[in-house]
Design a protein around this motif. Sequence first.
Motif, PDB file in Angstrom:
ATOM      1  N   SER A 234      -4.062 -40.282-120.568  1.00 57.40           N
ATOM      2  CA  SER A 234      -5.429 -39.863-120.868  1.00 57.40           C
ATOM      3  C   SER A 234      -5.957 -39.005-119.737  1.00 57.40           C
ATOM      4  O   SER A 234      -5.485 -39.088-118.598  1.00 57.40           O
ATOM      5  CB  SER A 234      -6.327 -41.092-121.055  1.00 57.40           C
ATOM      6  N   PRO A 235      -6.986 -38.151-119.998  1.00 60.61           N
ATOM      7  CA  PRO A 235      -7.547 -37.308-118.930  1.00 60.61           C
ATOM      8  C   PRO A 235      -8.210 -38.173-117.862  1.00 60.61           C
ATOM      9  O   PRO A 235      -8.667 -39.273-118.129  1.00 60.61           O
ATOM     10  CB  PRO A 235      -8.569 -36.438-119.678  1.00 60.61           C
ATOM     11  N   ARG A 236      -8.199 -37.667-116.665  1.00 63.95           N
ATOM     12  CA  ARG A 236      -8.793 -38.411-115.567  1.00 63.95           C
ATOM     13  C   ARG A 236     -10.278 -38.596-115.819  1.00 63.95           C
ATOM     14  O   ARG A 236     -10.982 -37.665-116.226  1.00 63.95           O
ATOM     15  CB  ARG A 236      -8.529 -37.686-114.253  1.00 63.95           C
ATOM     16  N   HIS A 237     -10.784 -39.775-115.510  1.00 61.82           N
ATOM     17  CA  HIS A 237     -12.130 -40.188-115.843  1.00 61.82           C
ATOM     18  C   HIS A 237     -13.010 -40.086-114.597  1.00 61.82           C
ATOM     19  O   HIS A 237     -12.688 -40.653-113.554  1.00 61.82           O
ATOM     20  CB  HIS A 237     -12.105 -41.623-116.363  1.00 61.82           C
ATOM     21  N   ILE A 238     -14.115 -39.401-114.723  1.00 64.35           N
ATOM     22  CA  ILE A 238     -15.038 -39.220-113.605  1.00 64.35           C
ATOM     23  C   ILE A 238     -16.380 -39.803-113.986  1.00 64.35           C
ATOM     24  O   ILE A 238     -16.913 -39.536-115.064  1.00 64.35           O
ATOM     25  CB  ILE A 238     -15.189 -37.737-113.239  1.00 64.35           C
ATOM     26  N   LEU A 239     -16.938 -40.619-113.093  1.00 58.36           N
ATOM     27  CA  LEU A 239     -18.245 -41.216-113.300  1.00 58.36           C
ATOM     28  C   LEU A 239     -19.278 -40.436-112.476  1.00 58.36           C
ATOM     29  O   LEU A 239     -19.134 -40.300-111.259  1.00 58.36           O
ATOM     30  CB  LEU A 239     -18.248 -42.689-112.870  1.00 58.36           C
TER      31      LEU A 239
ATOM     32  N   LEU B 154     -22.316 -49.272-110.243  1.00 58.17           N
ATOM     33  CA  LEU B 154     -21.409 -50.261-109.661  1.00 58.17           C
ATOM     34  C   LEU B 154     -20.764 -51.101-110.751  1.00 58.17           C
ATOM     35  O   LEU B 154     -19.555 -51.358-110.724  1.00 58.17           O
ATOM     36  CB  LEU B 154     -22.180 -51.140-108.674  1.00 58.17           C
ATOM     37  N   GLU B 155     -21.585 -51.503-111.723  1.00 55.65           N
ATOM     38  CA  GLU B 155     -21.052 -52.317-112.818  1.00 55.65           C
ATOM     39  C   GLU B 155     -20.033 -51.529-113.638  1.00 55.65           C
ATOM     40  O   GLU B 155     -18.986 -52.049-114.025  1.00 55.65           O
ATOM     41  CB  GLU B 155     -22.200 -52.788-113.714  1.00 55.65           C
ATOM     42  N   MET B 156     -20.328 -50.275-113.945  1.00 58.70           N
ATOM     43  CA  MET B 156     -19.395 -49.477-114.745  1.00 58.70           C
ATOM     44  C   MET B 156     -18.125 -49.175-113.972  1.00 58.70           C
ATOM     45  O   MET B 156     -17.025 -49.149-114.535  1.00 58.70           O
ATOM     46  CB  MET B 156     -20.070 -48.179-115.198  1.00 58.70           C
ATOM     47  N   THR B 157     -18.250 -48.960-112.650  1.00 57.30           N
ATOM     48  CA  THR B 157     -17.044 -48.708-111.841  1.00 57.30           C
ATOM     49  C   THR B 157     -16.100 -49.905-111.901  1.00 57.30           C
ATOM     50  O   THR B 157     -14.878 -49.747-112.025  1.00 57.30           O
ATOM     51  CB  THR B 157     -17.440 -48.415-110.384  1.00 57.30           C
ATOM     52  N   ALA B 158     -16.657 -51.135-111.793  1.00 55.16           N
ATOM     53  CA  ALA B 158     -15.827 -52.336-111.862  1.00 55.16           C
ATOM     54  C   ALA B 158     -15.193 -52.485-113.239  1.00 55.16           C
ATOM     55  O   ALA B 158     -14.071 -53.000-113.368  1.00 55.16           O
ATOM     56  CB  ALA B 158     -16.674 -53.568-111.533  1.00 55.16           C
ATOM     57  N   ARG B 159     -15.906 -52.004-114.292  1.00 51.28           N
ATOM     58  CA  ARG B 159     -15.416 -52.197-115.656  1.00 51.28           C
ATOM     59  C   ARG B 159     -14.374 -51.154-116.061  1.00 51.28           C
ATOM     60  O   ARG B 159     -13.343 -51.479-116.643  1.00 51.28           O
ATOM     61  CB  ARG B 159     -16.601 -52.158-116.616  1.00 51.28           C
ATOM     62  N   ILE B 160     -14.614 -49.864-115.766  1.00 45.61           N
ATOM     63  CA  ILE B 160     -13.704 -48.820-116.281  1.00 45.61           C
ATOM     64  C   ILE B 160     -12.768 -48.269-115.219  1.00 45.61           C
ATOM     65  O   ILE B 160     -11.831 -47.550-115.543  1.00 45.61           O
ATOM     66  CB  ILE B 160     -14.513 -47.672-116.883  1.00 45.61           C
ATOM     67  N   ARG B 161     -13.020 -48.601-113.923  1.00 52.30           N
ATOM     68  CA  ARG B 161     -12.195 -48.115-112.813  1.00 52.30           C
ATOM     69  C   ARG B 161     -11.936 -46.594-112.947  1.00 52.30           C
ATOM     70  O   ARG B 161     -10.820 -46.166-113.229  1.00 52.30           O
ATOM     71  CB  ARG B 161     -10.875 -48.868-112.743  1.00 52.30           C
ATOM     72  N   PRO B 162     -12.938 -45.775-112.761  1.00 55.14           N
ATOM     73  CA  PRO B 162     -12.779 -44.320-112.932  1.00 55.14           C
ATOM     74  C   PRO B 162     -11.867 -43.730-111.879  1.00 55.14           C
ATOM     75  O   PRO B 162     -11.615 -44.330-110.828  1.00 55.14           O
ATOM     76  CB  PRO B 162     -14.206 -43.801-112.787  1.00 55.14           C
ATOM     77  N   SER B 163     -11.389 -42.541-112.155  1.00 57.55           N
ATOM     78  CA  SER B 163     -10.538 -41.840-111.194  1.00 57.55           C
ATOM     79  C   SER B 163     -11.353 -41.317-110.014  1.00 57.55           C
ATOM     80  O   SER B 163     -10.810 -41.096-108.933  1.00 57.55           O
ATOM     81  CB  SER B 163      -9.842 -40.656-111.884  1.00 57.55           C
ATOM     82  N   LEU B 164     -12.676 -41.112-110.244  1.00 54.77           N
ATOM     83  CA  LEU B 164     -13.513 -40.538-109.196  1.00 54.77           C
ATOM     84  C   LEU B 164     -14.972 -40.853-109.530  1.00 54.77           C
ATOM     85  O   LEU B 164     -15.365 -40.884-110.700  1.00 54.77           O
ATOM     86  CB  LEU B 164     -13.329 -39.005-109.139  1.00 54.77           C
ATOM     87  N   VAL B 165     -15.772 -41.090-108.459  1.00 62.10           N
ATOM     88  CA  VAL B 165     -17.209 -41.277-108.623  1.00 62.10           C
ATOM     89  C   VAL B 165     -17.907 -40.152-107.856  1.00 62.10           C
ATOM     90  O   VAL B 165     -17.624 -39.920-106.683  1.00 62.10           O
ATOM     91  CB  VAL B 165     -17.677 -42.649-108.093  1.00 62.10           C
TER      92      VAL B 165
END
Length: 568
Positions: free
Chosen positions: A13-18, A51-62
């Motif tokens: 899948s494409p890299r996910h950025i938050l 913070l909550e979404m980072t823990a849930r989806i573990r993005p490639s970059l914030v």
Amino acid sequence: MASVASPAPSATSPRHILIVENIAAQAQMLSHILEVEGYQVSVVDNGQSALEMTARIRPSLVISGVKIPEMSGYELCRQIKAGPGLSQVPVILVTNLSDPNEVLLGLQCGADSFVIKPYERSHMLARVEHALSNRDVAHMPEDGPPAEIFFHGERHQISASRTQILNLLMSTYDAAVQRNNELHESRQQLRERTSEVLEVNRFLDSMIEHIPTAVYIKDAKQLRYVRVNSAEEQLTGISREDMVGKSVHDLFGQEEADRFTAQDHRVLASGIIEDIPEDRFFSHSKGMRLLHTRKVPVFGEAAEPTHVLGISQDITQKKELEKVIADLHSALKVRADDLEATNKSLESFTSAASHDLRSPLSVIGGYAGLLEKNYASCLDENGLHYLSVIGKRVKSMARLIDDLLSFSRLSLQEVQKTDVDMNGLVAQVVADLPVSGPGANKPAIQLGMLPSAPADTGLLRQVWVNLLSNAVKYSRHTASPLIEVSGRVEGGEAIYSVRDNGAGFDMAHCDKLFQVFERLHTDQEFEGTGVGLATVRRMVTRHGGRVWAEGVVDQGAVFHFALPVQGG
């Protein structure tokens, strides 16, 4: 702003950025930049949700702003780096970098990179690619105690890896270089704009200096002159060296100075232009003058007037001319009234004279007729000839009275213009002409195309009747009489011509043709009263036109008249 969540990315899948940004327009712009490059993007508008979404989806970059609700970008970064399994998620902080402490805060929280607002698309994408490419390298464990640095006289411990520190410092340096380049470009643009402003100022200075209207500028606080042009010097008779820095009370009389100062105060208080149509002023070089002045408030950055701009036009001569013109108009009106009274008297006299002249003519004609009828057998050849001459002269005198009466009334008749079809009018006149008489040759009449013109149809019909009748009369003794009628438009005029091949005339006497009673041929040659051509000229000139003629003795003549067709 509602968050947009996505499942954890797979290997394909494409890299996910938050994106963490509470300003909707900036979040939307950054999302668009990344999505166009193929990244999967989620957006939240506060630190806690991020913070909550980072823990849930573990993005490639914030990518986070530093000033966001509920939790600053620095605290968000610190908690991500401290969270279980999240330390390898790279964090890019977007900031104005207006305070050097921001670099220290970024190091302490473990940020991987800085991007300075406002950023360019290419620069943002380069930092994103760098952060993603060095994700694994930046967070390899390192042995040794935390790094210590001194900043603003204080000791700080940095627990981030040396690679992470280097990346952050490099991004900071890169941002500083970018800001320096922008500053250099801004300075270059400032120099260019300054040069342009100076050029514009030089142009304005030259224009104000050479404009023939007096221009001056006063400061708003003390109402002292700060600028005058040469026209103001000439008007006042005072040099600019003696005016600049002075007030009106230093230069002019008390009454004038008080009046000028009151005008300036009104303009500054109202903030609007004041127009003074007539203002008396004593000039040191020209004496008493009359000025038309406009005073304009000039505003500064604080939206308060800083200066008063004055523009004065010397209207002394204009007012004097207006008075002369008004006097002339009054005199002309008196003259017009006198002429109207004279015309009415003339009309009355003409009518009376016509009646008084007709009465004896009628008596003479009547008795001559009775004498011929009852006593013709008693008269010899000379007596009959005398009776014939008396009859002809009576008829000629009657025609002359009629012609003079018509001529005198021309100046009183109102000209009512319409668009006249000249071809149709001339055709009607030709059809009604008595084109032959005893012993006369019938002329050939050729009609060319004639332009239309605005004119009074009745008056113009008489012009054509007189000209064509003359042409027929003066060509009747020619073997093959020919009359040509033509017209053209030239220089805003419709020009018409009537040419014949008859008796013609000597150009030395051309000036007499259009005068009353002036004839170039005797009654024995051609009958007439000497009023017809004078009538033509009066009717044409009443239309704003002109008449003239050309001729050669025994070779014919051509009569021209012109009528205005533009604005007529």
